[in-house]
Motif scaffolding. Structure first.
Motif, mmCIF file in Angstrom:
data_model
loop_
_atom_site.group_PDB
_atom_site.id
_atom_site.type_symbol
_atom_site.label_atom_id
_atom_site.label_comp_id
_atom_site.label_asym_id
_atom_site.label_seq_id
_atom_site.Cartn_x
_atom_site.Cartn_y
_atom_site.Cartn_z
ATOM 1 N N VAL A 291 0.846 -1.191 0.000
ATOM 2 C CA VAL A 291 0.000 0.000 0.000
ATOM 3 C C VAL A 291 0.886 1.247 0.000
ATOM 4 O O VAL A 291 1.796 1.371 0.819
ATOM 5 C CB VAL A 291 -0.930 0.015 1.224
ATOM 6 N N LYS A 292 0.603 2.139 -0.903
ATOM 7 C CA LYS A 292 1.376 3.377 -1.011
ATOM 8 C C LYS A 292 0.819 4.405 -0.036
ATOM 9 O O LYS A 292 -0.368 4.735 -0.077
ATOM 10 C CB LYS A 292 1.314 3.918 -2.435
ATOM 11 N N VAL A 293 1.675 4.906 0.847
ATOM 12 C CA VAL A 293 1.252 5.877 1.856
ATOM 13 C C VAL A 293 2.236 7.037 1.935
ATOM 14 O O VAL A 293 3.374 6.936 1.479
ATOM 15 C CB VAL A 293 1.134 5.229 3.260
ATOM 16 N N ASP A 294 1.778 8.139 2.564
ATOM 17 C CA ASP A 294 2.676 9.265 2.822
ATOM 18 C C ASP A 294 3.264 9.115 4.221
ATOM 19 O O ASP A 294 3.071 8.092 4.891
ATOM 20 C CB ASP A 294 1.952 10.601 2.632
ATOM 21 N N ASP A 295 3.974 10.142 4.696
ATOM 22 C CA ASP A 295 4.633 10.024 6.002
ATOM 23 C C ASP A 295 3.637 9.992 7.156
ATOM 24 O O ASP A 295 4.000 9.696 8.293
ATOM 25 C CB ASP A 295 5.650 11.145 6.200
ATOM 26 N N LYS A 296 2.368 10.289 6.876
ATOM 27 C CA LYS A 296 1.324 10.219 7.899
ATOM 28 C C LYS A 296 0.545 8.905 7.806
ATOM 29 O O LYS A 296 -0.531 8.767 8.399
ATOM 30 C CB LYS A 296 0.376 11.414 7.770
ATOM 31 N N SER A 297 1.048 7.964 7.022
ATOM 32 C CA SER A 297 0.421 6.652 6.814
ATOM 33 C C SER A 297 -0.912 6.745 6.090
ATOM 34 O O SER A 297 -1.744 5.833 6.174
ATOM 35 C CB SER A 297 0.228 5.907 8.149
ATOM 36 N N CYS A 298 -1.116 7.829 5.333
ATOM 37 C CA CYS A 298 -2.352 8.040 4.600
ATOM 38 C C CYS A 298 -2.190 7.576 3.149
ATOM 39 O O CYS A 298 -1.165 7.856 2.513
ATOM 40 C CB CYS A 298 -2.756 9.514 4.628
ATOM 41 N N THR A 299 -3.192 6.865 2.645
ATOM 42 C CA THR A 299 -3.178 6.444 1.249
ATOM 43 C C THR A 299 -3.664 7.591 0.370
ATOM 44 O O THR A 299 -3.917 8.697 0.851
ATOM 45 C CB THR A 299 -4.099 5.218 1.040
ATOM 46 N N ASN A 300 -3.821 7.318 -0.907
ATOM 47 C CA ASN A 300 -4.349 8.328 -1.820
ATOM 48 C C ASN A 300 -5.824 8.623 -1.560
ATOM 49 O O ASN A 300 -6.359 9.633 -2.029
ATOM 50 C CB ASN A 300 -4.176 7.875 -3.277
ATOM 51 N N VAL A 301 -6.486 7.738 -0.795
ATOM 52 C CA VAL A 301 -7.869 7.977 -0.367
ATOM 53 C C VAL A 301 -7.792 8.563 1.041
ATOM 54 O O VAL A 301 -7.348 7.876 1.976
ATOM 55 C CB VAL A 301 -8.694 6.674 -0.380
ATOM 56 N N GLY A 302 -8.195 9.797 1.208
ATOM 57 C CA GLY A 302 -7.895 10.575 2.414
ATOM 58 C C GLY A 302 -8.264 9.982 3.744
ATOM 59 O O GLY A 302 -7.632 10.298 4.760
ATOM 60 N N HIS A 303 -9.264 9.097 3.800
ATOM 61 C CA HIS A 303 -9.689 8.518 5.086
ATOM 62 C C HIS A 303 -9.282 7.055 5.230
ATOM 63 O O HIS A 303 -9.706 6.380 6.170
ATOM 64 C CB HIS A 303 -11.208 8.643 5.248
ATOM 65 N N ILE A 304 -8.483 6.562 4.290
ATOM 66 C CA ILE A 304 -7.971 5.188 4.383
ATOM 67 C C ILE A 304 -6.472 5.232 4.643
ATOM 68 O O ILE A 304 -5.733 5.917 3.927
ATOM 69 C CB ILE A 304 -8.284 4.377 3.110
ATOM 70 N N PHE A 305 -6.036 4.495 5.651
ATOM 71 C CA PHE A 305 -4.652 4.537 6.098
ATOM 72 C C PHE A 305 -4.067 3.122 6.094
ATOM 73 O O PHE A 305 -4.787 2.136 5.998
ATOM 74 C CB PHE A 305 -4.573 5.142 7.503
ATOM 75 N N ALA A 306 -2.759 3.035 6.206
ATOM 76 C CA ALA A 306 -2.090 1.731 6.284
ATOM 77 C C ALA A 306 -0.829 1.858 7.124
ATOM 78 O O ALA A 306 -0.118 2.871 7.036
ATOM 79 C CB ALA A 306 -1.748 1.209 4.889
ATOM 80 N N VAL A 307 -0.575 0.833 7.940
ATOM 81 C CA VAL A 307 0.635 0.808 8.765
ATOM 82 C C VAL A 307 1.241 -0.585 8.718
ATOM 83 O O VAL A 307 0.585 -1.565 8.366
ATOM 84 C CB VAL A 307 0.341 1.197 10.238
ATOM 85 N N GLY A 308 2.508 -0.670 9.090
ATOM 86 C CA GLY A 308 3.190 -1.948 9.213
ATOM 87 C C GLY A 308 3.718 -2.492 7.903
ATOM 88 O O GLY A 308 3.900 -1.760 6.922
ATOM 89 N N ASP A 309 3.945 -3.816 7.885
ATOM 90 C CA ASP A 309 4.598 -4.466 6.750
ATOM 91 C C ASP A 309 3.813 -4.340 5.453
ATOM 92 O O ASP A 309 4.386 -4.460 4.371
ATOM 93 C CB ASP A 309 4.827 -5.947 7.055
ATOM 94 N N VAL A 310 2.511 -4.109 5.546
ATOM 95 C CA VAL A 310 1.701 -3.993 4.329
ATOM 96 C C VAL A 310 2.091 -2.765 3.517
ATOM 97 O O VAL A 310 1.801 -2.673 2.323
ATOM 98 C CB VAL A 310 0.193 -3.969 4.682
ATOM 99 N N THR A 311 2.812 -1.817 4.149
ATOM 100 C CA THR A 311 3.289 -0.621 3.437
ATOM 101 C C THR A 311 4.717 -0.780 2.925
ATOM 102 O O THR A 311 5.187 0.056 2.158
ATOM 103 C CB THR A 311 3.231 0.623 4.341
#
Length: 465
Positions: A291-311
């Motif tokens: 999953v592609k995220v920014d430094d705030k763990s936010c994906t390209n969809v503003g209310h969907i986030f991802a943390v850990g190995d999945v990123t």
């Protein structure tokens, strides 16, 4: 404090591993209405089939050395120590069950609703639980599904195992081939060797542990070979075939072959992003499926986030925990912060153990940073009384201009424990003078970190010494 509006939940978490559980608990503590779904067992890779059971097995394996070393200190064992693989596995399983239950209890106490089910995104706000078909609408969604081991697509790959199966083998293999050169491969190679297996480690590279300091890589290879582990570098498996008596015949790309009871691939992990509906929600993935995220763990969809190995950022349990904590604080605790991925300490629980924090010597030279190098290699006091030839190795990488310690690299007993506190110093910007004025704790191995005085005379970028 109430956050929810037109949704069933403020936060829905897919995956009850270290990162997901931390995010759920902290968010609930801030007053958010939270639910979490896990299709396997609460605790994720680290607790169930990763760090914790691995460390338990590492500790079990080191009793082999302890029994042998005891003779040097006047101990005589009346009978030869006997090891039972089934007893170890049973004890390991009991502890993992206890920890998993503790995770569930902590979630319950925090007020997090738990679902034993695979969860799939139907759209950017709707989650479906496959166990019963129930759907929930969440204002925010967190992807914390972790990763899984990958076995290369070669003929006979189905005859091999991964780390998942290694924790539950019915018996200790007499001969085992471990394929890989990273954390998992080395840790299992060392522990299986000490538990009594004949271990061969094969790696397609020239050296193990890509990304670690070159001296640390060299020293561990010497130590492993010296203990009797067979190392096959610049080679890998081309094909696996069934052999008599349940064995595996392995054909190498070099053209030769060999037979083993077990072939264990530890050649990498992949993020768990398939089949959870990320495409339905419009979430962007990297080329490797993370999953592609920014430094705030936010994906390209503003209310969907991802943390850990999945990123696929820094794939370590403590990092996932910090990412989950930061996200919950930011979303629900009125305390926005982001984890620092630039300076993360790590340990490899091989035997001997490794600990590292900060820049390697090679990192500094590639960035044209003039550095002073300090090294120490010695036989610890413990082993002056034993037959073991094990050496402890320590290295400091110091920026010449500022005297700042850029990196600390250790091989030896309790390296993981030592590097944890060294990480505090490095994170605070400690200089070599800070190390030098620290009074040594004697007699310890760690005192070498504050008593190394002589620089290693190596060329710096641009030819300066």
């Amino acid at each position: 404090m109430k956050f929810m509006s037109d949704f069933d939940l403020d936060l829905f978490v897919l995956g009850a591993g270290s990162g997901g559980v931390r995010a759920a608990r902290i968010a609930a503590g801030h007053g958010a209405k939270v639910a979490i779904a896990e299709e396997f067992r609460t605790g994720g890779t680290c607790v169930i089939r990763g760090c914790v059971p691995k460390k338990i097995m590492v500790l079990a394996s080191r009793f082999h050395d302890a029994f042998d070393d005891a003779a040097g200190y006047g101990w005589t064992l009346s009978t030869k120590p006997q090891f039972s693989w089934p007893a170890l596995i049973a004890a390991k399983d009991k502890e993992i069950g206890r920890l998993s239950a503790l995770y569930r209890q902590n979630l319950e106490r925090s007020g997090v609703t738990q679902y034993q089910s695979r969860a799939v995104l139907e759209d950017a706000h709707t989650v479906k639980l496959l166990a019963d078909g129930k759907t929930l609408r969440a204002k925010n969604i967190l992807i914390a599904t972790g990763g899984h081991p990958v076995i290369p697509h070669i003929p006979g790959a189905e005859l091999a195992i991964s780390s998942n199966e290694a924790f539950d083998l019915k018996e200790l293999p007499k001969r085992i081939l471990i394929v890989g050169g990273g954390y998992i491969a080395l840790e299992f190679a060392c522990l299986f060797h000490r538990l009594g297996s004949e271990v061969t480690l094969i790696h397609r590279g020239e050296k193990i542990l890509r990304g670690f300091d070159e001296d640390l890589r060299d020293e561990l290879m010497l130590a492993m070979a010296g203990e009797g582990i067979t190392l096959k570098m610049n080679n890998t498996v081309a094909k696996i075939e069934e052999a008599p008596k349940g064995c595996r015949k392995v054909h190498y790309i070099s053209g030769d072959d060999d037979e083993f009871d077990v072939v264990f691939f530890a050649t990498g992990r992949a993020p768990n992003t398939s089949g959870i509906g990320l495409d339905n929600a419009g979430v962007t993935l990297k080329e490797n499926g993370a999953v592609k995220v920014d430094d705030k763990s936010c994906t390209n969809v503003g209310h969907i986030f991802a943390v850990g190995d999945v990123t696929d950022r820094v794939n370590l349990t403590p990092v996932a925990i910090r990412e989950g904590h930061a996200l919950a604080d930011t979303l629900f605790g009125n305390n926005a912060w982001t984890p620092d991925h630039s300076l993360v300490a790590t340990a490899v629980f091989s035997t001997p153990e490794l600990g590292a924090i900060g820049m390697t010597e090679q990192d500094a030279r590639e960035k044209l940073i003039p550095v002073d190098i300090y090294r120490a290699k010695f036989r610890s006091l413990k082993h002056t009384m034993t037959r073991r030839q094990e050496r402890t190795f320590m290295k400091l990488v110091v920026e010449s201009k500022t005297d700042k310690v850029l990196g600390v690299h250790i091989m030896g007993e309790d390296a993981g424990e030592i590097i944890q506190l060294a990480a505090v110093a490095i994170g605070m910007g400690a200089t070599k003078k800070d190390f030098d004025r620290t009074v040594a704790v004697h007699p310890t191995a760690a005192e070498e970190l504050v008593t190394m005085r002589e620089k290693v005379n190596v060329p710096n970028p641009g030819g300066a010494i």
